[in-house]
Scaffold this active site. Sequence first.
Site, PDB file in Angstrom:
ATOM      1  N   ASP A 299     -14.527  32.344  32.325  1.00 24.33           N
ATOM      2  CA  ASP A 299     -14.556  30.682  32.697  1.00 24.33           C
ATOM      3  C   ASP A 299     -12.974  30.173  33.089  1.00 24.33           C
ATOM      4  O   ASP A 299     -11.566  30.277  33.074  1.00 24.33           O
ATOM      5  CB  ASP A 299     -14.616  30.142  31.094  1.00 24.33           C
ATOM      6  CG  ASP A 299     -14.579  28.509  31.276  1.00 24.33           C
ATOM      7  OD1 ASP A 299     -15.000  28.155  32.757  1.00 24.33           O
ATOM      8  OD2 ASP A 299     -15.690  28.066  30.462  1.00 24.33           O
ATOM      9  N   ASP A 300     -13.115  30.118  34.362  1.00 15.90           N
ATOM     10  CA  ASP A 300     -11.711  29.672  35.231  1.00 15.90           C
ATOM     11  C   ASP A 300     -11.038  30.550  35.095  1.00 15.90           C
ATOM     12  O   ASP A 300      -9.410  30.200  35.466  1.00 15.90           O
ATOM     13  CB  ASP A 300     -11.409  27.984  34.205  1.00 15.90           C
ATOM     14  CG  ASP A 300     -12.126  26.861  34.053  1.00 15.90           C
ATOM     15  OD1 ASP A 300     -13.272  27.083  33.916  1.00 15.90           O
ATOM     16  OD2 ASP A 300     -11.761  25.903  33.822  1.00 15.90           O
TER      17      ASP A 300
ATOM     18  N   CYS B 201     -17.916  24.319  35.174  1.00 16.57           N
ATOM     19  CA  CYS B 201     -19.149  24.995  34.403  1.00 16.57           C
ATOM     20  C   CYS B 201     -20.428  24.984  34.604  1.00 16.57           C
ATOM     21  O   CYS B 201     -21.285  26.359  34.826  1.00 16.57           O
ATOM     22  CB  CYS B 201     -18.863  24.928  33.412  1.00 16.57           C
ATOM     23  SG  CYS B 201     -16.589  25.366  33.012  1.00 16.57           S
TER      24      CYS B 201
ATOM     25  N   ARG C 186     -22.900  28.635  35.586  1.00 13.99           N
ATOM     26  CA  ARG C 186     -24.180  28.582  35.136  1.00 13.99           C
ATOM     27  C   ARG C 186     -25.173  29.230  35.279  1.00 13.99           C
ATOM     28  O   ARG C 186     -25.992  30.628  35.747  1.00 13.99           O
ATOM     29  CB  ARG C 186     -24.266  29.032  33.347  1.00 13.99           C
ATOM     30  CG  ARG C 186     -22.820  29.564  33.138  1.00 13.99           C
ATOM     31  CD  ARG C 186     -22.051  28.765  31.733  1.00 13.99           C
ATOM     32  NE  ARG C 186     -20.592  28.659  32.607  1.00 13.99           N
ATOM     33  CZ  ARG C 186     -19.962  29.661  32.613  1.00 13.99           C
ATOM     34  NH1 ARG C 186     -20.516  29.914  31.485  1.00 13.99           N
ATOM     35  NH2 ARG C 186     -18.526  29.451  32.595  1.00 13.99           N
TER      36      ARG C 186
ATOM     37  N   LYS D 243     -20.178  31.142  26.350  1.00 14.54           N
ATOM     38  CA  LYS D 243     -19.910  29.852  26.061  1.00 14.54           C
ATOM     39  C   LYS D 243     -21.804  29.773  27.290  1.00 14.54           C
ATOM     40  O   LYS D 243     -21.870  30.609  28.476  1.00 14.54           O
ATOM     41  CB  LYS D 243     -19.062  29.477  27.581  1.00 14.54           C
ATOM     42  CG  LYS D 243     -19.621  28.030  28.158  1.00 14.54           C
ATOM     43  CD  LYS D 243     -18.084  27.599  28.922  1.00 14.54           C
ATOM     44  CE  LYS D 243     -18.536  26.883  29.866  1.00 14.54           C
ATOM     45  NZ  LYS D 243     -17.424  25.992  30.544  1.00 14.54           N
TER      46      LYS D 243
ATOM     47  N   HIS E 138     -23.710  26.854  27.936  1.00 17.20           N
ATOM     48  CA  HIS E 138     -23.373  25.502  28.960  1.00 17.20           C
ATOM     49  C   HIS E 138     -24.917  24.895  29.786  1.00 17.20           C
ATOM     50  O   HIS E 138     -24.254  24.487  30.970  1.00 17.20           O
ATOM     51  CB  HIS E 138     -21.806  25.463  29.445  1.00 17.20           C
ATOM     52  CG  HIS E 138     -21.218  24.283  29.490  1.00 17.20           C
ATOM     53  ND1 HIS E 138     -20.094  24.250  30.793  1.00 17.20           N
ATOM     54  CD2 HIS E 138     -21.940  23.011  29.066  1.00 17.20           C
ATOM     55  CE1 HIS E 138     -20.020  23.458  29.771  1.00 17.20           C
ATOM     56  NE2 HIS E 138     -20.660  22.548  29.795  1.00 17.20           N
TER      57      HIS E 138
ATOM     58  N   SER F  63     -18.395  23.431  26.774  1.00 18.26           N
ATOM     59  CA  SER F  63     -16.729  24.265  26.622  1.00 18.26           C
ATOM     60  C   SER F  63     -16.143  23.490  25.866  1.00 18.26           C
ATOM     61  O   SER F  63     -16.726  23.166  25.043  1.00 18.26           O
ATOM     62  CB  SER F  63     -16.318  23.096  28.241  1.00 18.26           C
ATOM     63  OG  SER F  63     -16.975  23.288  28.913  1.00 18.26           O
TER      64      SER F  63
ATOM     65  N   HIS G  39     -10.684  29.094  29.936  1.00 19.39           N
ATOM     66  CA  HIS G  39     -10.747  27.857  30.307  1.00 19.39           C
ATOM     67  C   HIS G  39      -9.568  27.784  28.799  1.00 19.39           C
ATOM     68  O   HIS G  39      -9.668  27.890  27.788  1.00 19.39           O
ATOM     69  CB  HIS G  39     -12.482  27.041  29.621  1.00 19.39           C
ATOM     70  CG  HIS G  39     -12.483  26.171  29.804  1.00 19.39           C
ATOM     71  ND1 HIS G  39     -11.907  24.901  29.252  1.00 19.39           N
ATOM     72  CD2 HIS G  39     -13.573  25.394  30.798  1.00 19.39           C
ATOM     73  CE1 HIS G  39     -12.868  23.580  29.234  1.00 19.39           C
ATOM     74  NE2 HIS G  39     -13.478  24.472  30.651  1.00 19.39           N
TER      75      HIS G  39
ATOM     76  N   ASP H 251     -16.855  32.127  36.829  1.00 21.79           N
ATOM     77  CA  ASP H 251     -17.808  31.155  37.102  1.00 21.79           C
ATOM     78  C   ASP H 251     -17.050  29.851  37.862  1.00 21.79           C
ATOM     79  O   ASP H 251     -18.233  28.924  38.678  1.00 21.79           O
ATOM     80  CB  ASP H 251     -18.115  29.990  35.905  1.00 21.79           C
ATOM     81  CG  ASP H 251     -17.231  29.532  35.160  1.00 21.79           C
ATOM     82  OD1 ASP H 251     -15.273  30.023  35.413  1.00 21.79           O
ATOM     83  OD2 ASP H 251     -17.068  28.191  34.313  1.00 21.79           O
ATOM     84  N   ASN H 252     -15.483  29.449  38.278  1.00 18.85           N
ATOM     85  CA  ASN H 252     -15.415  28.977  39.177  1.00 18.85           C
ATOM     86  C   ASN H 252     -14.084  29.124  38.954  1.00 18.85           C
ATOM     87  O   ASN H 252     -13.298  30.298  38.253  1.00 18.85           O
ATOM     88  CB  ASN H 252     -15.171  28.108  39.323  1.00 18.85           C
ATOM     89  CG  ASN H 252     -14.928  27.032  37.323  1.00 18.85           C
ATOM     90  OD1 ASN H 252     -16.066  26.950  36.408  1.00 18.85           O
ATOM     91  ND2 ASN H 252     -13.848  27.164  37.115  1.00 18.85           N
TER      92      ASN H 252
ATOM     93  N   LYS I 215     -10.354  24.750  40.656  1.00 17.08           N
ATOM     94  CA  LYS I 215     -11.100  24.004  40.303  1.00 17.08           C
ATOM     95  C   LYS I 215     -11.993  22.964  40.721  1.00 17.08           C
ATOM     96  O   LYS I 215     -10.387  21.887  40.643  1.00 17.08           O
ATOM     97  CB  LYS I 215     -11.431  24.518  38.809  1.00 17.08           C
ATOM     98  CG  LYS I 215     -12.394  23.822  37.961  1.00 17.08           C
ATOM     99  CD  LYS I 215     -12.450  23.861  36.009  1.00 17.08           C
ATOM    100  CE  LYS I 215     -13.786  23.179  35.747  1.00 17.08           C
ATOM    101  NZ  LYS I 215     -13.188  23.630  34.087  1.00 17.08           N
TER     102      LYS I 215
HETATM  103 MG    MG Z   1     -15.626  27.036  34.248  1.00 13.98          MG
END
Ligand code: MG
Length: 492
Positions: free
Chosen positions: A51-52, A91, A95, A144, A146, A169, A238, A290-291, A311
Amino acid sequence: MRPDPILRLDLLMLWLVLWLLACGAPISPLCAEGPVSPTGSSPNIVLIFADDLGFGDLVCYGQKRWKTPNIDSIASQGVRFTDFHSSQPVCSASRASLLTGCYANRIGIHGALGPAAMNGIHDDELLVSELLKSKGYKTCAVGKWHLGHHPQFLPLKHGFDRYLGLPYSNDMWPHGPVVKPKTFPELPLIRGDQIIDSDVDALDQSRLTEQYSDFALEFLEDSKDSPFFLYFAHTFPHVPLYAAENFRGKSGGGIYGDVLEEFDAVVGRILGFLKDNALEENTLVIFTSDNGPWLTYGEHAGSAGPLREGKGTVYEGGTRVPMLAKWPGRIPAGKVQDATAMTIDILPTIANFVGAELPSHPIDGLDIADLLACKPGATSPHEVFYHYFRQGELQAIRSGEWKLMLPHDVYCIVPDKLGSDGKPGQSKMRKITEPELYHLGQDIGETTNLAASQPEVLERLLELAQAGRKELGDSLTQTKGTGIRPSGKKDR
Ligand code: MG
């Protein structure tokens, strides 16, 4: 003339089948039960989704401040992509694409769903988990989710046998330091479909990685004798960042480095399990993000390497992410893949590997098995990729090496006003008023707008953008897409 030995063997097999049928005997020794996949097997799938995590955050992508040996080993034993993208730099949308093979706006998932959201993934969408379950896989989601936090949207209702994680998140909580207290309700930790901790606090967050790791390993141990799908969608890196005590202050790269090194250790446990149980040859491991990095958080954010922004933007730093995959025997070791691909391609590729039918509704991803295998001459199967963000805004498109940024507002970092101690810095709105054209092959940092000097390319990409709008919509031009489907709505 002597009979051909292969023909003679075929005749013998045919005779044996006829004899077994005449005896009413099952013919399973000759015909595998159920549909046979193109690979002739049911590979286990381990899909790890950070995540991130930024494009420049792993040692195998040039990072030098901390160590990621286990994650890097996926690259040395398999393939490392240099031009792989998340469908959106945020996010939930990201996903949604990964798990359904669709642009997120096609299926009505936008942005990051918070605790007040009344929607989530629609029951009619087919997720990778459901596709694999239909092929007899055991399935587990960790981390996560989401895609909606109401019970009808949770993993157990969408193809997963097991789940442990946070529904959204980890900064959507009342304890800070990232948000003002009381902005959000208490953050729950969910196991299966039950809340097992109704108020995750800082100490709980520091234990999450180990907890996830134990849960994943328990699933692998229980499932090692049947095909399995482990979806490990980590909560970190994240913000807010928390590492276990034995990782805190150890990396030399601050808390961000500590968190990544603990994450790397989890990957090491998973890979170690596969090795110890002789499962490596029959397991496809994919690692991606994810980003891009949430740069406004300063030293609590990762690195986009040479890419512009991060992001929350569709500049390369927002969408281009690390992507590694290994599958000994199917993916050659130590390869680098420069072709463009996107998270939407994961579902159709897995469907190919396991011999599953694609969903009957339209999806956007395409099979990239040849890119994973680094087959000579293999190129991206897509003529165009669409970069959507916010509420259905078509902000950029990509075709070959060309990238077209369409007019929209983008919030950029202010380099001398980045955040610290887990708090965000300032951002500044940049208004893109005319299409901007970049050649990523020569200008990966998107520094030089070639729109004026390349009118034919500009025209072609504008036409592709228009085709995308027609199908997928575009709120920036008030275009309703003909191919969009609604997200799921909370049952009353
Ligand atoms: Mg993310």
